[in-house]
Design a protein around this motif. Structure first.
Motif, PDB file in Angstrom:
ATOM      1  N   VAL A  64     -90.008  88.936  -2.399  1.00 22.29           N
ATOM      2  CA  VAL A  64     -89.663  87.779  -3.218  1.00 22.29           C
ATOM      3  C   VAL A  64     -88.222  87.375  -2.937  1.00 22.29           C
ATOM      4  O   VAL A  64     -87.302  88.186  -3.104  1.00 22.29           O
ATOM      5  N   GLY A  65     -88.005  86.144  -2.493  1.00 17.81           N
ATOM      6  CA  GLY A  65     -86.627  85.711  -2.250  1.00 17.81           C
ATOM      7  C   GLY A  65     -86.563  84.462  -1.390  1.00 17.81           C
ATOM      8  O   GLY A  65     -87.031  84.462  -0.253  1.00 17.81           O
ATOM      9  N   SER A  66     -85.979  83.407  -1.935  1.00 13.47           N
ATOM     10  CA  SER A  66     -85.894  82.151  -1.185  1.00 13.47           C
ATOM     11  C   SER A  66     -85.048  82.299   0.069  1.00 13.47           C
ATOM     12  O   SER A  66     -85.235  81.563   1.036  1.00 13.47           O
ATOM     13  N   GLU A  67     -84.101  83.261   0.065  1.00  6.54           N
ATOM     14  CA  GLU A  67     -83.260  83.439   1.256  1.00  6.54           C
ATOM     15  C   GLU A  67     -84.100  83.827   2.474  1.00  6.54           C
ATOM     16  O   GLU A  67     -83.727  83.538   3.602  1.00  6.54           O
ATOM     17  N   LEU A  68     -85.250  84.483   2.233  1.00  6.31           N
ATOM     18  CA  LEU A  68     -86.144  84.827   3.342  1.00  6.31           C
ATOM     19  C   LEU A  68     -86.829  83.580   3.892  1.00  6.31           C
ATOM     20  O   LEU A  68     -86.987  83.421   5.098  1.00  6.31           O
ATOM     21  N   LEU A  69     -87.218  82.671   2.983  1.00  8.53           N
ATOM     22  CA  LEU A  69     -87.925  81.458   3.408  1.00  8.53           C
ATOM     23  C   LEU A  69     -86.983  80.444   4.043  1.00  8.53           C
ATOM     24  O   LEU A  69     -87.417  79.535   4.740  1.00  8.53           O
ATOM     25  N   LEU A  70     -85.700  80.582   3.750  1.00  7.05           N
ATOM     26  CA  LEU A  70     -84.709  79.698   4.371  1.00  7.05           C
ATOM     27  C   LEU A  70     -84.242  80.254   5.717  1.00  7.05           C
ATOM     28  O   LEU A  70     -83.446  79.635   6.408  1.00  7.05           O
ATOM     29  N   GLY A  71     -84.736  81.441   6.068  1.00  9.99           N
ATOM     30  CA  GLY A  71     -84.367  82.022   7.359  1.00  9.99           C
ATOM     31  C   GLY A  71     -82.981  82.629   7.366  1.00  9.99           C
ATOM     32  O   GLY A  71     -82.374  82.773   8.414  1.00  9.99           O
ATOM     33  N   GLN A  72     -82.478  82.999   6.197  1.00 10.29           N
ATOM     34  CA  GLN A  72     -81.136  83.581   6.163  1.00 10.29           C
ATOM     35  C   GLN A  72     -81.133  85.068   6.502  1.00 10.29           C
ATOM     36  O   GLN A  72     -80.167  85.583   7.033  1.00 10.29           O
ATOM     37  N   ILE A  73     -82.211  85.754   6.151  1.00  7.46           N
ATOM     38  CA  ILE A  73     -82.295  87.183   6.498  1.00  7.46           C
ATOM     39  C   ILE A  73     -83.713  87.535   6.947  1.00  7.46           C
ATOM     40  O   ILE A  73     -84.671  86.831   6.639  1.00  7.46           O
ATOM     41  N   ASN A  74     -83.807  88.629   7.689  1.00  6.97           N
ATOM     42  CA  ASN A  74     -85.099  89.163   8.100  1.00  6.97           C
ATOM     43  C   ASN A  74     -85.696  90.019   6.999  1.00  6.97           C
ATOM     44  O   ASN A  74     -84.972  90.681   6.260  1.00  6.97           O
ATOM     45  N   ASN A  75     -87.023  90.023   6.940  1.00  6.42           N
ATOM     46  CA  ASN A  75     -87.719  90.862   5.964  1.00  6.42           C
ATOM     47  C   ASN A  75     -87.889  92.273   6.524  1.00  6.42           C
ATOM     48  O   ASN A  75     -88.993  92.713   6.813  1.00  6.42           O
ATOM     49  N   THR A  76     -86.757  92.975   6.651  1.00  5.63           N
ATOM     50  CA  THR A  76     -86.811  94.327   7.222  1.00  5.63           C
ATOM     51  C   THR A  76     -87.485  95.312   6.269  1.00  5.63           C
ATOM     52  O   THR A  76     -88.009  96.327   6.698  1.00  5.63           O
ATOM     53  N   ASN A  77     -87.480  94.994   4.967  1.00  5.88           N
ATOM     54  CA  ASN A  77     -88.137  95.877   3.998  1.00  5.88           C
ATOM     55  C   ASN A  77     -89.618  96.048   4.314  1.00  5.88           C
ATOM     56  O   ASN A  77     -90.168  97.137   4.158  1.00  5.88           O
ATOM     57  N   ALA A  78     -90.275  94.959   4.732  1.00  3.65           N
ATOM     58  CA  ALA A  78     -91.718  95.035   5.006  1.00  3.65           C
ATOM     59  C   ALA A  78     -91.978  96.031   6.129  1.00  3.65           C
ATOM     60  O   ALA A  78     -92.946  96.792   6.088  1.00  3.65           O
ATOM     61  N   ARG A  79     -91.113  96.015   7.119  1.00  4.24           N
ATOM     62  CA  ARG A  79     -91.296  96.965   8.214  1.00  4.24           C
ATOM     63  C   ARG A  79     -91.129  98.405   7.725  1.00  4.24           C
ATOM     64  O   ARG A  79     -91.939  99.272   8.009  1.00  4.24           O
ATOM     65  N   TYR A  80     -90.046  98.628   6.985  1.00  2.36           N
ATOM     66  CA  TYR A  80     -89.753  99.979   6.500  1.00  2.36           C
ATOM     67  C   TYR A  80     -90.909 100.520   5.655  1.00  2.36           C
ATOM     68  O   TYR A  80     -91.368 101.651   5.837  1.00  2.36           O
ATOM     69  N   LEU A  81     -91.372  99.692   4.719  1.00  3.98           N
ATOM     70  CA  LEU A  81     -92.449 100.116   3.821  1.00  3.98           C
ATOM     71  C   LEU A  81     -93.750 100.332   4.590  1.00  3.98           C
ATOM     72  O   LEU A  81     -94.485 101.282   4.334  1.00  3.98           O
ATOM     73  N   SER A  82     -94.042  99.442   5.534  1.00  3.83           N
ATOM     74  CA  SER A  82     -95.293  99.565   6.293  1.00  3.83           C
ATOM     75  C   SER A  82     -95.338 100.872   7.057  1.00  3.83           C
ATOM     76  O   SER A  82     -96.367 101.546   7.094  1.00  3.83           O
ATOM     77  N   ALA A  83     -94.218 101.231   7.672  1.00  5.95           N
ATOM     78  CA  ALA A  83     -94.171 102.481   8.428  1.00  5.95           C
ATOM     79  C   ALA A  83     -94.384 103.668   7.490  1.00  5.95           C
ATOM     80  O   ALA A  83     -95.113 104.610   7.812  1.00  5.95           O
TER      81      ALA A  83
END
Lengths: 417, 417
Positions: B8-27
């Motif tokens: 959840v976070g508009s900064e992700l949809l604006l392309g300001q940061i990568n969703n690195t959390n999804a990678r960490y959690l998926s692993a």
């Protein structure tokens, strides 16, 4: 126009790679005024991909897919869209020629599965791949648009920016201008900056203001919509004037500028040379500078003195000074800066010494860092008490040194003028 | 058990940061045998967040949220879930005390909006935040589980791994063992490796084999399911034996090992010291080594000689050699390696010189790099012809030098034994 970005690839769901494409595309779409309401990641599974397409169609006009255009059995993006939209897949001659040429260059036989990469949705605008094999495509069905892009960022990024973006600008009826300006701050925390700016942030409408913190820096992106370029620029100037009143002393740069790029351009622009003596950062300060194009005019070189002995032997730091003041001290950092400046005959000399952490070093707690910069006329020093992990602290130390350098060159060139 | 990760976070949809959390959690979830079928990113918008929750509930048993737990008006994750699930929000005393303590440590007044961070879903298991203020929580409603985690990776990662993961293992009825082993290759491309392994990849069932390429390296993750730990390890050993037959000479490490960590551990483990003379890499080789804990036993220091003059003055490279053979040459790299080794009195000396690109340098095309490593007994050199961007080439040059070093120490210690 509302967009949804759908990344296809089981490697993303297994946590093997980050979905950096979504970030890149989102930033590009924001520049066109196209709102992105959702990102979705789905695996190489046709049923679940079709489900994702159905959901995205219910909430977006533009569906952007990355990945799944390659030669393997797992690559199913265009096949699934074709089935879903009732479209045919046909060979694109130009893509076929280009794939054959790719194999010829590699001196390898083109296998049959590679031919599949030249299949496109009938009627789509083909986006040729200049950095790989699989072409992209822009396809219309009903009132919706489907942009298919390859997964590898090296292929996707230029294809999007050079070929897809102008097409999307037309589709979005983008008449502009939407102008944005990123303000970059150093030396102030996000919470403190937001606190000072709370009135401004609460009452923002045009331009909108979006703060963001990362790695010891804070940025604010201002985005203005207007009828003319001049009007948009005027709105941004107005916001900048307000921001400068509140936190002007922390503002160091704009847009894509970083502390490193700013330091490099000040050095190069003023015809100045630099050298560094690095201990805890072990070459990171110089290596960061060396990323900047044109830096060979400014960066002469330097010394990494990781051990106490190498500080004595390579830089001539007196053993008595190291003994009395310690390796992590203002005096040692200053002596390093002065010695490397003389040794390399440069305008500036930088000294970096500290305890990267987490363990104490030479009696100083982990995170204690001294930065010194020597010029012909003066010596500036700064102590940092950092609380991050080992490598975060090393990066912060380099950032702080870049910031000191920016200030020092800025003060000097102002004084000289 | 199927999971969906919702950031959840508009900064992700604006392309300001990568969703690195999804990678960490998926692993992390993959290690527990929990399948992740979708990632979703949604902005700070309660309507769209609730829509994302509804969709995720239709296809997952476990919903994992990151972000939106902070103090601002935009932070709406738990409020939206509470409304959606008909749950109450109540203050958690421990979290409240911890937030107050945080402000006390900072010497600042705690404002009212910060209190909101201590609100939790009634009945949830609270996950205290040891690296920030907002606690996480694990909440059950109906047959589904909801894990709420803070957005900043520094807070999210330890909270997930230390507190949430053991809870999820229980929920997933995880009896194990699922064992995985990552094989790391250098010097072979992904396509070539997959080609050689095609029979193995096509017939994989247990362990499954997943290849992945990034930045000049290729890895294969083997994952085995079995009744006992021994049986799983046996399955992995069997796969490794097959892989070694096919591409053993390119296999350099396992799991989290990297070329740098492997080189560092070989140096430290064998009581060897190293110095480097760096031109195009400008300190990156040494800086990468310095990221490794314990490296001060091995890394003495080195010299960055970015200009031709500094090569002469700091390392004593003869002007005639630079003139005749060129700055980018096997002879210059060797002379740099030899000179720095003697200057710093180390077991190994590394020389790196080249044209980072894109422009030619000293008559050599961009991407031409020479690496040399000197020991007391021998000199090894390697020419690289790289085609990447400036910084990619610098990184590749460092990786290649690490790889040469691994081979050289490996050969020597084998010979010595």
């Amino acid at each position: 126009m509302k967009a949804e970005i759908i990344a296809v690839g089981s490697e993303l769901l297994l946590g093997q790679i980050n979905n950096t494409n979504a970030r890149y595309l989102s930033a590009g779409l924001a520049e066109l005024g196209i709102s992105v309401h959702f990102h979705t990641v789905v695996g190489d599974n046709p049923g679940r991909l079709e489900e994702a397409i159905r959901i995205a169609e219910s909430r977006a006009d533009l569906l952007i897919f990355t990945g799944g255009l390659g030669p393997t059995k797992d690559d199913l993006t265009k096949e699934t869209i074709a089935r879903h939209a009732g479209a045919r897949l046909v060979y694109d001659d130009e893509a076929l020629v280009s794939i054959r040429a790719w194999f010829d260059r590699m001196g390898r036989e083109m296998t049959d599965n590679n031919k599949k990469q030249a299949l496109i949705l009938e009627g789509a605008t083909v986006l040729q791949n200049h950095h790989g094999m699989a072409p992209g495509m822009l396809f219309a069905s009903g009132s919706r648009h489907y942009l298919l892009l390859p997964g590898p960022p090296k292929e996707m990024e230029p294809m999007f920016t050079v070929q897809a973006k102008p097409n999307l600008a037309r589709l979005a009826g983008f008449s502009g201008p939407i102008a944005s300006r990123v303000f970059r701050f150093y030396g102030i925390g996000e919470a403190e900056l937001e606190h000072r700016m709370s009135d401004l942030l609460d009452n923002q409408t045009n331009p909108t203001l979006a703060p963001l913190a990362s790695d010891g820096e804070v940025t604010i992106r201002a985005t203005a919509k207007a009828k003319t370029v001049e009007e948009a620029a005027g709105l941004l100037d107005g916001a900048e004037a307000e921001i400068r009143k509140i936190a002007g002393q922390y503002l160091y740069g704009y847009d894509e500028e970083t502390l490193v790029s700013k330091a490099a351009s000040l050095l190069i622009g003023n015809g100045l040379t630099i050298s560094a003596a690095e201990s805890l950062t072990a070459g990171l300060f110089m290596s960061e500078l060396a990323e900047q194009p044109g830096i060979s005019a400014a960066l002469t070189g330097g010394v990494v003195t990781y051990t106490a002995d190498s500080k004595k032997e390579q830089l001539g730091i007196p053993a008595a000074l190291l003994e009395e003041k310690g390796v992590v001290s203002e005096e040692t950092a200053s002596a390093m800066a002065k010695a490397v400046r003389e040794k390399f005959g440069t305008d500036y000399g930088v000294g970096l010494t500290g305890a990267a952490g987490p363990d104490p070093h030479d009696g100083k707690p982990g995170g204690t860092v001294w930065v010194a910069i020597a010029s012909g006329e003066e010596m500036r020093t700064r102590e940092l008490l950092l609380s991050g992990m080992r490598n975060t602290n090393r990066i912060r130390a380099v950032k702080s040194a870049m910031h000191m350098l920016i200030r020092m060159i800025g003060d000097t060139s102002v004084r000289d003028n």
